[in-house]
Motif scaffolding. Structure first.
Motif, PDB file in Angstrom:
ATOM      1  N   ILE A 103       0.843  -1.203   0.000  1.00  0.00           N
ATOM      2  CA  ILE A 103       0.000   0.000   0.000  1.00  0.00           C
ATOM      3  C   ILE A 103       0.875   1.248   0.000  1.00  0.00           C
ATOM      4  N   GLN A 104       1.952   1.218   0.768  1.00  0.00           N
ATOM      5  CA  GLN A 104       2.874   2.357   0.769  1.00  0.00           C
ATOM      6  C   GLN A 104       3.493   2.553  -0.613  1.00  0.00           C
ATOM      7  N   GLY A 105       3.534   1.470  -1.379  1.00  0.00           N
ATOM      8  CA  GLY A 105       4.065   1.535  -2.740  1.00  0.00           C
ATOM      9  C   GLY A 105       3.031   1.941  -3.774  1.00  0.00           C
ATOM     10  N   GLY A 106       1.770   2.122  -3.318  1.00  0.00           N
ATOM     11  CA  GLY A 106       0.735   2.606  -4.231  1.00  0.00           C
ATOM     12  C   GLY A 106      -0.372   1.617  -4.557  1.00  0.00           C
ATOM     13  N   TRP A 107      -0.306   0.408  -4.005  1.00  0.00           N
ATOM     14  CA  TRP A 107      -1.329  -0.605  -4.305  1.00  0.00           C
ATOM     15  C   TRP A 107      -2.596  -0.360  -3.496  1.00  0.00           C
ATOM     16  N   THR A 108      -3.695  -0.183  -4.192  1.00  0.00           N
ATOM     17  CA  THR A 108      -4.992  -0.007  -3.508  1.00  0.00           C
ATOM     18  C   THR A 108      -6.105  -0.733  -4.267  1.00  0.00           C
ATOM     19  N   ASP A 109      -5.775  -1.851  -4.884  1.00  0.00           N
ATOM     20  CA  ASP A 109      -6.759  -2.600  -5.669  1.00  0.00           C
ATOM     21  C   ASP A 109      -7.640  -3.447  -4.753  1.00  0.00           C
ATOM     22  N   ILE A 110      -8.370  -2.787  -3.864  1.00  0.00           N
ATOM     23  CA  ILE A 110      -9.224  -3.432  -2.878  1.00  0.00           C
ATOM     24  C   ILE A 110     -10.440  -2.541  -2.650  1.00  0.00           C
ATOM     25  N   ASP A 111     -11.491  -3.126  -2.111  1.00  0.00           N
ATOM     26  CA  ASP A 111     -12.717  -2.369  -1.855  1.00  0.00           C
ATOM     27  C   ASP A 111     -12.931  -2.067  -0.378  1.00  0.00           C
ATOM     28  N   VAL A 112     -12.444  -2.958   0.476  1.00  0.00           N
ATOM     29  CA  VAL A 112     -12.625  -2.794   1.925  1.00  0.00           C
ATOM     30  C   VAL A 112     -11.367  -3.278   2.647  1.00  0.00           C
ATOM     31  N   VAL A 113     -10.962  -2.524   3.654  1.00  0.00           N
ATOM     32  CA  VAL A 113      -9.837  -2.949   4.502  1.00  0.00           C
ATOM     33  C   VAL A 113     -10.358  -3.137   5.923  1.00  0.00           C
ATOM     34  N   ILE A 114     -10.129  -4.322   6.466  1.00  0.00           N
ATOM     35  CA  ILE A 114     -10.512  -4.642   7.841  1.00  0.00           C
ATOM     36  C   ILE A 114      -9.236  -4.911   8.617  1.00  0.00           C
ATOM     37  N   ALA A 115      -9.168  -4.411   9.839  1.00  0.00           N
ATOM     38  CA  ALA A 115      -7.965  -4.605  10.655  1.00  0.00           C
ATOM     39  C   ALA A 115      -8.334  -4.954  12.087  1.00  0.00           C
ATOM     40  N   THR A 116      -7.455  -5.684  12.745  1.00  0.00           N
ATOM     41  CA  THR A 116      -7.650  -5.966  14.161  1.00  0.00           C
ATOM     42  C   THR A 116      -7.011  -4.831  14.968  1.00  0.00           C
ATOM     43  N   PRO A 117      -7.543  -4.539  16.161  1.00  0.00           N
ATOM     44  CA  PRO A 117      -7.038  -3.405  16.957  1.00  0.00           C
ATOM     45  C   PRO A 117      -5.545  -3.488  17.269  1.00  0.00           C
ATOM     46  N   ASN A 118      -5.018  -4.708  17.437  1.00  0.00           N
ATOM     47  CA  ASN A 118      -3.624  -4.850  17.858  1.00  0.00           C
ATOM     48  C   ASN A 118      -2.596  -4.539  16.777  1.00  0.00           C
ATOM     49  N   VAL A 119      -3.045  -4.262  15.541  1.00  0.00           N
ATOM     50  CA  VAL A 119      -2.080  -3.923  14.478  1.00  0.00           C
ATOM     51  C   VAL A 119      -2.271  -2.478  13.994  1.00  0.00           C
ATOM     52  N   MET A 120      -3.113  -1.714  14.668  1.00  0.00           N
ATOM     53  CA  MET A 120      -3.411  -0.366  14.196  1.00  0.00           C
ATOM     54  C   MET A 120      -2.210   0.580  14.283  1.00  0.00           C
ATOM     55  N   SER A 121      -1.230   0.248  15.117  1.00  0.00           N
ATOM     56  CA  SER A 121      -0.030   1.094  15.175  1.00  0.00           C
ATOM     57  C   SER A 121       0.697   1.088  13.836  1.00  0.00           C
ATOM     58  N   LYS A 122       0.626  -0.043  13.134  1.00  0.00           N
ATOM     59  CA  LYS A 122       1.236  -0.143  11.805  1.00  0.00           C
ATOM     60  C   LYS A 122       0.286   0.353  10.722  1.00  0.00           C
ATOM     61  N   VAL A 123      -0.984   0.032  10.862  1.00  0.00           N
ATOM     62  CA  VAL A 123      -1.979   0.430   9.863  1.00  0.00           C
ATOM     63  C   VAL A 123      -2.151   1.948   9.851  1.00  0.00           C
ATOM     64  N   GLY A 124      -1.983   2.573  11.012  1.00  0.00           N
ATOM     65  CA  GLY A 124      -2.148   4.021  11.107  1.00  0.00           C
ATOM     66  C   GLY A 124      -1.249   4.793  10.169  1.00  0.00           C
ATOM     67  N   ARG A 125      -0.106   4.212   9.806  1.00  0.00           N
ATOM     68  CA  ARG A 125       0.827   4.875   8.887  1.00  0.00           C
ATOM     69  C   ARG A 125       0.237   5.037   7.482  1.00  0.00           C
ATOM     70  N   LEU A 126      -0.792   4.266   7.202  1.00  0.00           N
ATOM     71  CA  LEU A 126      -1.368   4.261   5.859  1.00  0.00           C
ATOM     72  C   LEU A 126      -2.503   5.269   5.699  1.00  0.00           C
ATOM     73  N   GLY A 127      -2.764   6.041   6.739  1.00  0.00           N
ATOM     74  CA  GLY A 127      -3.898   6.967   6.727  1.00  0.00           C
ATOM     75  C   GLY A 127      -3.906   7.915   5.545  1.00  0.00           C
ATOM     76  N   ARG A 128      -2.747   8.445   5.173  1.00  0.00           N
ATOM     77  CA  ARG A 128      -2.686   9.415   4.081  1.00  0.00           C
ATOM     78  C   ARG A 128      -3.010   8.782   2.732  1.00  0.00           C
ATOM     79  N   ILE A 129      -2.825   7.466   2.640  1.00  0.00           N
ATOM     80  CA  ILE A 129      -3.127   6.766   1.383  1.00  0.00           C
ATOM     81  C   ILE A 129      -4.551   6.226   1.391  1.00  0.00           C
ATOM     82  N   LEU A 130      -4.916   5.550   2.468  1.00  0.00           N
ATOM     83  CA  LEU A 130      -6.232   4.907   2.537  1.00  0.00           C
ATOM     84  C   LEU A 130      -7.356   5.894   2.847  1.00  0.00           C
ATOM     85  N   GLY A 131      -7.065   6.908   3.658  1.00  0.00           N
ATOM     86  CA  GLY A 131      -8.091   7.869   4.072  1.00  0.00           C
ATOM     87  C   GLY A 131      -8.825   8.524   2.912  1.00  0.00           C
TER      88      GLY A 131
END
Length: 229
Positions: A103-131
């Motif tokens: 995703i950081q490389g530009g891949w967003t070929d998805i419709d929905v992203v689901i995450a577990t709470p315990n990995v949000m520290s890593k997922v949070g970095r993707l906010g500018r791309i996924l948001g």
């Protein structure tokens, strides 16, 4: 842009000064669709709220009785101990670090992203791309959860997320042109009734300013909200 004779003929079938009962609107949207593919049918709902105020920035989910007519690709970002559950529930992509990098490389070929709470520290970095793409997991939409089985199942069955834009408008799909008018009506009614229940207490005056139903590249049809059961 010059309007073709075919498009003008289609546009002339819609009386922009009238409000159509929702069943007539659904039938008309199908009639005036000119695309050769199975176009999406969407609702565009302008609300009498101020989206700049946090308590009026509506955001939520709704389960469409007949789905959207499109198979959604679901990415689950989770720790290794939850991967088997996600795969068994039907997720299309499951993992963490490799997908964060993709995703950081530009891949967003998805419709929905689901995450577990315990990995949000890593997922949070993707906010500018996924948001900006409406893909960032959020507890309000049920996409941050430990119950991956239920979350994935709901998405696959037709659960969609929506949010109001800066102009006070909600844009959301309610099916495809191939759907019967009855299915479009039931899906649209579910959306409208859900938004009605979410009316902020601070919202004054007319809540539903306007509702339009339209297919991709087709003319929009004004809907009479009073016709919605």
């Amino acid at each position: 842009m010059k309007i073709t004779k075919k498009r003008k003929k289609v546009n002339d079938k819609v009386d922009r000064d009238s409000l159509y009962p929702i069943d007539e609107a659904a039938a008309l949207v199908k009639e005036v669709s000119t695309t050769k593919f199975d176009a999406s049918v969407d609702l565009h709902i302008r609300l009498g709220v101020d989206p700049r105020k946090p308590d009026q920035a509506l955001r939520g989910t709704v389960s469409l009785p007949h789905g959207t007519g499109k198979s959604k690709k679901v990415l689950v970002l989770c720790s290794p101990d939850k991967e088997e559950e996600a795969n068994n529930a039907g997720a299309d992509y499951v993992g963490l670090d490799e997908y964060v990098q993709k995703i950081q490389g530009g891949w967003t070929d998805i419709d929905v992203v689901i995450a577990t709470p315990n990995v949000m520290s890593k997922v949070g970095r993707l906010g500018r791309i996924l948001g900006p793409r409406g893909l960032m997991p959020n507890p309000k939409t049920g996409t941050i959860t430990m119950d991956l089985t239920s979350a994935i199942s709901e998405v696959k069955k037709g659960k969609i997320a929506f949010k109001i834009d800066k102009y006070g408008i909600i844009h959301t799909p309610v099916g495809r042109v191939s759907f019967t008018p009855e299915k479009l009506v039931e899906n649209a009614s579910e959306v409208i009734n859900t938004i009605q229940k979410m009316k902020p207490s601070a919202a004054k005056g007319t809540y539903f300013k306007s509702i339009f139903m339209a297919s991709t590249m087709g003319p929009s049809v004004p809907v009479d909200v009073k016709s919605v059961k």
